[in-house]
Design a protein around this motif. Structure first.
Motif, PDB file in Angstrom:
ATOM      1  N   LEU A  56     -25.189  13.263 -12.607  1.00  0.00           N
ATOM      2  CA  LEU A  56     -25.689  13.349 -13.976  1.00  0.00           C
ATOM      3  C   LEU A  56     -26.002  14.801 -14.306  1.00  0.00           C
ATOM      4  O   LEU A  56     -26.831  15.435 -13.650  1.00  0.00           O
ATOM      5  N   THR A  57     -25.341  15.325 -15.329  1.00  0.00           N
ATOM      6  CA  THR A  57     -25.580  16.685 -15.806  1.00  0.00           C
ATOM      7  C   THR A  57     -26.108  16.610 -17.225  1.00  0.00           C
ATOM      8  O   THR A  57     -25.525  15.938 -18.081  1.00  0.00           O
ATOM      9  N   ARG A  58     -27.217  17.315 -17.469  1.00  0.00           N
ATOM     10  CA  ARG A  58     -27.865  17.295 -18.783  1.00  0.00           C
ATOM     11  C   ARG A  58     -27.805  18.675 -19.420  1.00  0.00           C
ATOM     12  O   ARG A  58     -27.920  19.686 -18.728  1.00  0.00           O
ATOM     13  N   PRO A  59     -27.670  18.732 -20.739  1.00  0.00           N
ATOM     14  CA  PRO A  59     -27.757  20.023 -21.420  1.00  0.00           C
ATOM     15  C   PRO A  59     -29.196  20.511 -21.445  1.00  0.00           C
ATOM     16  O   PRO A  59     -30.130  19.779 -21.095  1.00  0.00           O
ATOM     17  N   ALA A  60     -29.384  21.746 -21.871  1.00  0.00           N
ATOM     18  CA  ALA A  60     -30.728  22.325 -21.882  1.00  0.00           C
ATOM     19  C   ALA A  60     -31.652  21.597 -22.849  1.00  0.00           C
ATOM     20  O   ALA A  60     -32.831  21.393 -22.561  1.00  0.00           O
ATOM     21  N   GLY A  61     -31.150  21.184 -23.990  1.00  0.00           N
ATOM     22  CA  GLY A  61     -31.979  20.490 -24.967  1.00  0.00           C
ATOM     23  C   GLY A  61     -31.840  18.989 -24.881  1.00  0.00           C
ATOM     24  O   GLY A  61     -31.327  18.444 -23.897  1.00  0.00           O
ATOM     25  N   THR A  62     -32.317  18.318 -25.918  1.00  0.00           N
ATOM     26  CA  THR A  62     -32.186  16.864 -25.983  1.00  0.00           C
ATOM     27  C   THR A  62     -30.720  16.492 -26.172  1.00  0.00           C
ATOM     28  O   THR A  62     -30.082  16.960 -27.120  1.00  0.00           O
ATOM     29  N   PRO A  63     -30.149  15.685 -25.300  1.00  0.00           N
ATOM     30  CA  PRO A  63     -28.726  15.355 -25.443  1.00  0.00           C
ATOM     31  C   PRO A  63     -28.469  14.487 -26.668  1.00  0.00           C
ATOM     32  O   PRO A  63     -29.314  13.693 -27.092  1.00  0.00           O
ATOM     33  N   ARG A  64     -27.286  14.651 -27.219  1.00  0.00           N
ATOM     34  CA  ARG A  64     -26.888  13.851 -28.390  1.00  0.00           C
ATOM     35  C   ARG A  64     -26.511  12.434 -27.993  1.00  0.00           C
ATOM     36  O   ARG A  64     -26.351  11.550 -28.836  1.00  0.00           O
ATOM     37  N   GLY A  65     -26.339  12.182 -26.719  1.00  0.00           N
ATOM     38  CA  GLY A  65     -25.953  10.893 -26.171  1.00  0.00           C
ATOM     39  C   GLY A  65     -25.454  11.100 -24.755  1.00  0.00           C
ATOM     40  O   GLY A  65     -25.621  12.173 -24.178  1.00  0.00           O
ATOM     41  N   VAL A  66     -24.837  10.075 -24.204  1.00  0.00           N
ATOM     42  CA  VAL A  66     -24.355  10.109 -22.825  1.00  0.00           C
ATOM     43  C   VAL A  66     -22.866   9.792 -22.811  1.00  0.00           C
ATOM     44  O   VAL A  66     -22.417   8.845 -23.463  1.00  0.00           O
ATOM     45  N   VAL A  67     -22.115  10.573 -22.048  1.00  0.00           N
ATOM     46  CA  VAL A  67     -20.713  10.268 -21.780  1.00  0.00           C
ATOM     47  C   VAL A  67     -20.572   9.939 -20.296  1.00  0.00           C
ATOM     48  O   VAL A  67     -20.915  10.754 -19.434  1.00  0.00           O
ATOM     49  N   VAL A  68     -20.110   8.725 -20.002  1.00  0.00           N
ATOM     50  CA  VAL A  68     -19.805   8.319 -18.634  1.00  0.00           C
ATOM     51  C   VAL A  68     -18.348   8.677 -18.381  1.00  0.00           C
ATOM     52  O   VAL A  68     -17.451   8.177 -19.067  1.00  0.00           O
ATOM     53  N   VAL A  69     -18.099   9.567 -17.412  1.00  0.00           N
ATOM     54  CA  VAL A  69     -16.750  10.052 -17.129  1.00  0.00           C
ATOM     55  C   VAL A  69     -16.225   9.327 -15.888  1.00  0.00           C
ATOM     56  O   VAL A  69     -16.812   9.427 -14.804  1.00  0.00           O
ATOM     57  N   VAL A  70     -15.124   8.596 -16.062  1.00  0.00           N
ATOM     58  CA  VAL A  70     -14.572   7.769 -14.985  1.00  0.00           C
ATOM     59  C   VAL A  70     -13.191   8.316 -14.601  1.00  0.00           C
ATOM     60  O   VAL A  70     -12.267   8.312 -15.417  1.00  0.00           O
ATOM     61  N   HIS A  71     -13.059   8.778 -13.364  1.00  0.00           N
ATOM     62  CA  HIS A  71     -11.798   9.380 -12.935  1.00  0.00           C
ATOM     63  C   HIS A  71     -10.746   8.314 -12.663  1.00  0.00           C
ATOM     64  O   HIS A  71     -11.045   7.133 -12.470  1.00  0.00           O
ATOM     65  N   GLY A  72      -9.499   8.781 -12.618  1.00  0.00           N
ATOM     66  CA  GLY A  72      -8.383   7.895 -12.348  1.00  0.00           C
ATOM     67  C   GLY A  72      -7.844   8.060 -10.938  1.00  0.00           C
ATOM     68  O   GLY A  72      -8.567   8.412 -10.012  1.00  0.00           O
ATOM     69  N   GLY A  73      -6.529   7.830 -10.798  1.00  0.00           N
ATOM     70  CA  GLY A  73      -5.890   7.875  -9.487  1.00  0.00           C
ATOM     71  C   GLY A  73      -5.391   6.523  -9.031  1.00  0.00           C
ATOM     72  O   GLY A  73      -5.278   6.272  -7.825  1.00  0.00           O
ATOM     73  N   PHE A  74      -5.077   5.619  -9.982  1.00  0.00           N
ATOM     74  CA  PHE A  74      -4.580   4.281  -9.659  1.00  0.00           C
ATOM     75  C   PHE A  74      -5.489   3.541  -8.691  1.00  0.00           C
ATOM     76  O   PHE A  74      -5.027   2.814  -7.814  1.00  0.00           O
TER      77      PHE A  74
END
Length: 287
Positions: A56-74
């Motif tokens: 989990l990486t957060r910006p310095a300020g209040t985040p605008r929301g959350v993006v869950v990043v899901v990698h591929g590779g079959f």
């Protein structure tokens, strides 16, 4: 079980290695740009297996929301979270908190032990880590962005709370599938990933079976969440009809879905220096 610790992202090898690694099984991975000033990074675990964690990486300020990043590779064990990490800095720079998700995958060695249902259990549990943080999940967007097999998992995750096994978890608000494997029967018939769909399911797909249909994004339309399918016109690894069929079915069922065709191949959409990735950032910016 959950454990938090500060994590320093490693310096990695060169963005062009994405193509070579996925084609040959090489462990080379793309360079991760430096994090945005003031951002913080944590490693969160949701189980005892070495692959059951997220970053989990957060910006310095209040985040605008959350993006869950899901990698591929079959869904294969040899491809891991290192293929999601290069997208995180630009998301954080745009004001998003980013959860890069790892999960058990198919095959032996480190990262193995996955398939159905284990991989799906992990994606659900990884997203549910968000409920253990102080992030605003009530009013801010919670978006899943996934590439290739990660596009399958991101889109599946929007439907997972319909099913008893994964009910009651954190709800997604939007999905961006990047060259996603969204039609499992079609992908199997086309031999995508060298039989990857059958290896993931443990058998050839039969979407007339409710168990297989619950895993197949195409069988789960309509979703309540809007879905954008970003796909390179020249993609030969997961051809554009995978996205086109999903969008056509979703629109016919009354859902919100859009095919976003971009110039490039299967990997252009996850190149943080590309116009294709900029298009994904624009979609997120407009939420």
């Amino acid at each position: 079980m959950r454990r938090r610790s500060l994590l320093t992202l490693p310096a990695l090898a060169g963005l062009t290695a994405v193509v070579g690694a996925c084609a040959t099984g090489s462990q080379e991975v793309p360079t991760v740009p430096a994090p945005a000033d003031g951002s913080t990074t944590e490693r969160l675990t949701y189980g005892d297996d070495p692959s059951q964690y997220a970053v989990l990486t957060r910006p310095a300020g209040t985040p605008r929301g959350v993006v869950v990043v899901v990698h591929g590779g079959f869904w294969k064990a040899e491809y891991g979270i290192e293929y999601a990490e290069p997208l995180v800095p630009s998301l954080v720079a745009a004001g998003w908190a980013a959860l890069a998700l790892e999960y058990r995958r198919v095959g032996g060695g480190d990262g193995g032990g996955g398939g159905v249902p284990e991989t799906l259990d992990d994606v659900a549990a990884g997203i549910d880590l968000l409920a253990t943080t102080d992030l605003d999940l009530a009013t801010a967007p919670v978006v899943a962005v996934g590439h290739s097999a990660g596009g399958h998992l991101a889109t599946w995750a929007a439907s997972r709370t319909r099913h008893d096994r994964w009910a009651g978890g954190v709800e997604l608000t939007h999905v961006v599938s990047q060259a996603g494997v969204l039609d499992l029967a079609g992908a199997h018939a086309a031999g995508l990933g060298g039989g990857a769909v059958a290896a993931f399911l443990g058998h050839a797909p039969d979407v007339s079976d409710p168990a297989d249909a619950a895993v197949d994004p195409l069988s789960q339309v309509p979703l309540e969440q809007p879905v954008w399918c970003v796909h390179g016109r020249d993609d030969t690894i997961v051809p554009p009809p995978q996205s086109q069929r999903y969008v056509d079915a979703a629109l016919a069922a009354g859902a919100q879905a859009e095919l976003v065709q971009v110039e490039g191949d299967h990997f252009t959409v996850v190149d943080p220096a590309s116009a294709a990735w900029t298009r994904t950032l624009e979609i997120l910016d407009a939420l």
